[in-house]
Design an enzyme around this catalytic site. Structure first.
Site, PDB file in Angstrom:
ATOM      1  N   HIS A   1       5.985  16.308 -10.533  1.00 28.76           N
ATOM      2  CA  HIS A   1       6.733  16.065  -9.309  1.00 28.76           C
ATOM      3  C   HIS A   1       6.621  17.282  -8.393  1.00 28.76           C
ATOM      4  O   HIS A   1       7.108  18.354  -8.703  1.00 28.76           O
ATOM      5  CB  HIS A   1       8.210  15.741  -9.534  1.00 28.76           C
ATOM      6  CG  HIS A   1       8.855  15.181  -8.281  1.00 28.76           C
ATOM      7  ND1 HIS A   1       8.814  13.845  -7.970  1.00 28.76           N
ATOM      8  CD2 HIS A   1       9.502  15.779  -7.259  1.00 28.76           C
ATOM      9  CE1 HIS A   1       9.430  13.634  -6.819  1.00 28.76           C
ATOM     10  NE2 HIS A   1       9.843  14.799  -6.363  1.00 28.76           N
TER      11      HIS A   1
ATOM     12  N   ARG B   1      -0.750  -1.454   6.011  1.00 30.38           N
ATOM     13  CA  ARG B   1      -1.399  -2.432   6.889  1.00 30.38           C
ATOM     14  C   ARG B   1      -1.506  -3.820   6.270  1.00 30.38           C
ATOM     15  O   ARG B   1      -1.978  -4.757   6.923  1.00 30.38           O
ATOM     16  CB  ARG B   1      -2.807  -1.943   7.262  1.00 30.38           C
ATOM     17  CG  ARG B   1      -2.837  -0.724   8.157  1.00 30.38           C
ATOM     18  CD  ARG B   1      -2.304  -0.996   9.550  1.00 30.38           C
ATOM     19  NE  ARG B   1      -3.131  -1.957  10.256  1.00 30.38           N
ATOM     20  CZ  ARG B   1      -4.154  -1.622  11.043  1.00 30.38           C
ATOM     21  NH1 ARG B   1      -4.466  -0.334  11.206  1.00 30.38           N
ATOM     22  NH2 ARG B   1      -4.859  -2.535  11.657  1.00 30.38           N
TER      23      ARG B   1
ATOM     24  N   GLU C   1       8.945  13.883 -19.813  1.00 29.81           N
ATOM     25  CA  GLU C   1       8.270  14.495 -18.677  1.00 29.81           C
ATOM     26  C   GLU C   1       9.315  15.278 -17.897  1.00 29.81           C
ATOM     27  O   GLU C   1      10.316  14.723 -17.447  1.00 29.81           O
ATOM     28  CB  GLU C   1       7.605  13.455 -17.774  1.00 29.81           C
ATOM     29  CG  GLU C   1       6.897  14.097 -16.593  1.00 29.81           C
ATOM     30  CD  GLU C   1       6.070  13.126 -15.758  1.00 29.81           C
ATOM     31  OE1 GLU C   1       5.687  13.501 -14.634  1.00 29.81           O
ATOM     32  OE2 GLU C   1       5.822  12.006 -16.230  1.00 29.81           O
TER      33      GLU C   1
ATOM     34  N   ARG D   1       7.329  -0.234  -8.810  1.00 28.31           N
ATOM     35  CA  ARG D   1       8.719  -0.225  -8.381  1.00 28.31           C
ATOM     36  C   ARG D   1       9.263  -1.640  -8.202  1.00 28.31           C
ATOM     37  O   ARG D   1       8.510  -2.580  -7.937  1.00 28.31           O
ATOM     38  CB  ARG D   1       8.874   0.536  -7.056  1.00 28.31           C
ATOM     39  CG  ARG D   1       8.838   2.049  -7.209  1.00 28.31           C
ATOM     40  CD  ARG D   1       9.000   2.724  -5.859  1.00 28.31           C
ATOM     41  NE  ARG D   1       9.163   4.166  -5.990  1.00 28.31           N
ATOM     42  CZ  ARG D   1      10.326   4.801  -6.027  1.00 28.31           C
ATOM     43  NH1 ARG D   1      11.450   4.097  -5.939  1.00 28.31           N
ATOM     44  NH2 ARG D   1      10.382   6.110  -6.136  1.00 28.31           N
TER      45      ARG D   1
ATOM     46  N   HIS E   1       3.392   3.844 -10.680  1.00 28.32           N
ATOM     47  CA  HIS E   1       4.810   3.486 -10.725  1.00 28.32           C
ATOM     48  C   HIS E   1       4.963   2.106 -10.093  1.00 28.32           C
ATOM     49  O   HIS E   1       4.795   1.938  -8.886  1.00 28.32           O
ATOM     50  CB  HIS E   1       5.629   4.520  -9.938  1.00 28.32           C
ATOM     51  CG  HIS E   1       7.108   4.306 -10.002  1.00 28.32           C
ATOM     52  ND1 HIS E   1       8.009   5.219  -9.495  1.00 28.32           N
ATOM     53  CD2 HIS E   1       7.868   3.286 -10.498  1.00 28.32           C
ATOM     54  CE1 HIS E   1       9.252   4.787  -9.691  1.00 28.32           C
ATOM     55  NE2 HIS E   1       9.179   3.596 -10.283  1.00 28.32           N
TER      56      HIS E   1
ATOM     57  N   ARG F   1       6.793  -1.337  -3.297  1.00 29.56           N
ATOM     58  CA  ARG F   1       6.460  -0.674  -2.035  1.00 29.56           C
ATOM     59  C   ARG F   1       5.031  -0.135  -1.994  1.00 29.56           C
ATOM     60  O   ARG F   1       4.485   0.085  -0.921  1.00 29.56           O
ATOM     61  CB  ARG F   1       7.436   0.459  -1.737  1.00 29.56           C
ATOM     62  CG  ARG F   1       7.326   1.649  -2.664  1.00 29.56           C
ATOM     63  CD  ARG F   1       8.240   2.784  -2.262  1.00 29.56           C
ATOM     64  NE  ARG F   1       9.638   2.431  -2.387  1.00 29.56           N
ATOM     65  CZ  ARG F   1      10.628   3.310  -2.273  1.00 29.56           C
ATOM     66  NH1 ARG F   1      10.348   4.572  -2.014  1.00 29.56           N
ATOM     67  NH2 ARG F   1      11.882   2.934  -2.424  1.00 29.56           N
ATOM     68  N   HIS F   2       4.447   0.106  -3.152  1.00 31.04           N
ATOM     69  CA  HIS F   2       3.052   0.571  -3.161  1.00 31.04           C
ATOM     70  C   HIS F   2       2.248  -0.149  -4.254  1.00 31.04           C
ATOM     71  O   HIS F   2       1.514  -1.082  -3.954  1.00 31.04           O
ATOM     72  CB  HIS F   2       2.936   2.098  -3.267  1.00 31.04           C
ATOM     73  CG  HIS F   2       3.925   2.783  -4.163  1.00 31.04           C
ATOM     74  ND1 HIS F   2       4.067   2.505  -5.497  1.00 31.04           N
ATOM     75  CD2 HIS F   2       4.826   3.778  -3.886  1.00 31.04           C
ATOM     76  CE1 HIS F   2       4.985   3.295  -6.018  1.00 31.04           C
ATOM     77  NE2 HIS F   2       5.479   4.071  -5.068  1.00 31.04           N
TER      78      HIS F   2
ATOM     79  N   GLY G   1       0.101  13.467  -8.066  1.00 26.73           N
ATOM     80  CA  GLY G   1      -0.383  12.374  -7.236  1.00 26.73           C
ATOM     81  C   GLY G   1      -0.536  12.712  -5.772  1.00 26.73           C
ATOM     82  O   GLY G   1      -1.646  12.764  -5.240  1.00 26.73           O
TER      83      GLY G   1
ATOM     84  N   HIS H   1      -0.048   6.619  -4.019  1.00 29.14           N
ATOM     85  CA  HIS H   1      -0.113   6.770  -2.568  1.00 29.14           C
ATOM     86  C   HIS H   1      -1.429   6.286  -1.969  1.00 29.14           C
ATOM     87  O   HIS H   1      -1.546   6.177  -0.740  1.00 29.14           O
ATOM     88  CB  HIS H   1       0.221   8.201  -2.169  1.00 29.14           C
ATOM     89  CG  HIS H   1       1.673   8.510  -2.424  1.00 29.14           C
ATOM     90  ND1 HIS H   1       2.686   7.799  -1.820  1.00 29.14           N
ATOM     91  CD2 HIS H   1       2.274   9.396  -3.236  1.00 29.14           C
ATOM     92  CE1 HIS H   1       3.853   8.256  -2.245  1.00 29.14           C
ATOM     93  NE2 HIS H   1       3.629   9.212  -3.113  1.00 29.14           N
TER      94      HIS H   1
ATOM     95  N   ASN I   1      -1.811  10.334 -10.426  1.00 33.25           N
ATOM     96  CA  ASN I   1      -0.983   9.243  -9.928  1.00 33.25           C
ATOM     97  C   ASN I   1      -1.618   8.701  -8.642  1.00 33.25           C
ATOM     98  O   ASN I   1      -1.788   9.450  -7.665  1.00 33.25           O
ATOM     99  CB  ASN I   1       0.429   9.768  -9.657  1.00 33.25           C
ATOM    100  CG  ASN I   1       1.395   8.665  -9.282  1.00 33.25           C
ATOM    101  OD1 ASN I   1       1.083   7.821  -8.448  1.00 33.25           O
ATOM    102  ND2 ASN I   1       2.581   8.671  -9.858  1.00 33.25           N
TER     103      ASN I   1
ATOM    104  N   GLU J   1       4.906   4.237 -14.979  1.00 29.33           N
ATOM    105  CA  GLU J   1       6.256   4.681 -14.647  1.00 29.33           C
ATOM    106  C   GLU J   1       7.061   3.464 -14.234  1.00 29.33           C
ATOM    107  O   GLU J   1       6.571   2.615 -13.465  1.00 29.33           O
ATOM    108  CB  GLU J   1       6.227   5.705 -13.516  1.00 29.33           C
ATOM    109  CG  GLU J   1       5.541   6.997 -13.882  1.00 29.33           C
ATOM    110  CD  GLU J   1       5.583   8.028 -12.782  1.00 29.33           C
ATOM    111  OE1 GLU J   1       5.371   9.216 -13.074  1.00 29.33           O
ATOM    112  OE2 GLU J   1       5.819   7.644 -11.618  1.00 29.33           O
TER     113      GLU J   1
ATOM    114  N   THR K   1      10.910   9.712  -6.301  1.00 29.90           N
ATOM    115  CA  THR K   1      11.906   9.941  -7.337  1.00 29.90           C
ATOM    116  C   THR K   1      12.584  11.288  -7.126  1.00 29.90           C
ATOM    117  O   THR K   1      11.924  12.320  -7.017  1.00 29.90           O
ATOM    118  CB  THR K   1      11.251   9.902  -8.731  1.00 29.90           C
ATOM    119  OG1 THR K   1      10.539   8.658  -8.863  1.00 29.90           O
ATOM    120  CG2 THR K   1      12.293   9.986  -9.820  1.00 29.90           C
TER     121      THR K   1
END
Length: 243
Positions: free
Chosen positions: A192, A19, A152, A46, A44, A50-51, A214, A11, A8, A71, A102
């Site tokens: 996770h 930034r 999963e 979202r 993922h 956010r990422h 991840g 991140h 994953n 995801e 999550t």
């Protein structure tokens, strides 16, 4: 059965978004992960972006050579995006705006109608569907009823266990649930909170065919580089399976 490692790269995108610059690029990280032996790339997308961004998904669909696992929430927006981009696998997950990550699995038994609709639309578009659930046979059976091909298992309770006894209890729960899911025709993944310190017992579970990891890999990559971080995780998984 050799477990597949799904890396994953969310991140990597988290660092980029902090930034608002074009780097580090999760698309490049995905390529490095594949070069190191990853069998799947997991991202993922979202609702709040956010990422991972839409651009990342589009480019990874063009560049990922193994499997691309998206995801996503079971929302109309995400189902429409998935049906357009067509990743290899869609993993439906619960999603809350305020959560850092999550926090648990879907309550499939309570949301069967809505999830069946989303699963049906994704399958009709030619994708396989997995549901991210807690290690509970009621949820496993509900996942089968709504038409998912995979599940999963959420390993957060195992990863967060405060004692060896508690960890052993959670590992046994994961094993029973994985074997039960496999017996009714579902492929089983897990993920996770898995890390270099706790992955080996889960990697030994024969009914689990895939681990999605991840944060710990991205964190390790800061010190040793992305390819080495992925290879080290794969070495732990393969060593555990040989033991």
């Amino acid at each position: 059965m050799t477990q597949r490692l799904g890396v994953n790269v969310d991140h990597v995108a988290t660092v980029r978004q902090a930034r608002g610059v074009p780097y580090p690029d999760p698309v490049f990280a995905a390529s490095l992960a594949e070069l190191a032996g990853a069998g799947q790339i997991t991202i993922h997308l979202r609702e709040d972006r956010r990422h991972i961004q839409d651009r990342d998904l589009e480019l990874m669909r063009q560049t990922v050579k193994t499997l691309l696992n998206l995801e996503m929430a079971a929302s109309e927006e995400m189902v429409a995006i998935a049906c357009r981009v067509r990743p290899d696998l869609c993993t439906l997950v619960p999603e809350k705006r305020q959560e850092l990550t999550t926090e648990g699995g879907l309550d499939v038994a309570r949301e069967e109608e809505a999830l069946a609709k989303a699963v049906g639309a994704l399958c009709a578009a030619g994708m396989e569907v997995s549901l991210f659930i807690d290690a509970d046979m009621e949820q496993v059976r509900a996942a089968k009823r709504v038409g998912a091909q995979r599940i999963e298992l959420h390993t957060g309770r195992y990863a967060d266990a405060k004692s060896l006894a508690e960890r052993g209890t959670e590992l046994a729960r994961l094993e029973r649930c994985a074997e039960g899911a496999l017996s009714i025709g579902l492929e089983v993944a897990a993920g996770h909170g898995l890390s270099y310190e706790n992955v080996e017992p889960v990697a030994r579970l024969a009914a689990i065919s895939e681990l999605n990891i991840g944060h710990s890999i991205v964190a390790r990559a800061l010190y040793v580089g992305f390819e080495r971080a992925v290879r080290e995780m794969l070495e732990l998984m393969r060593g555990a399976q040989r033991a």
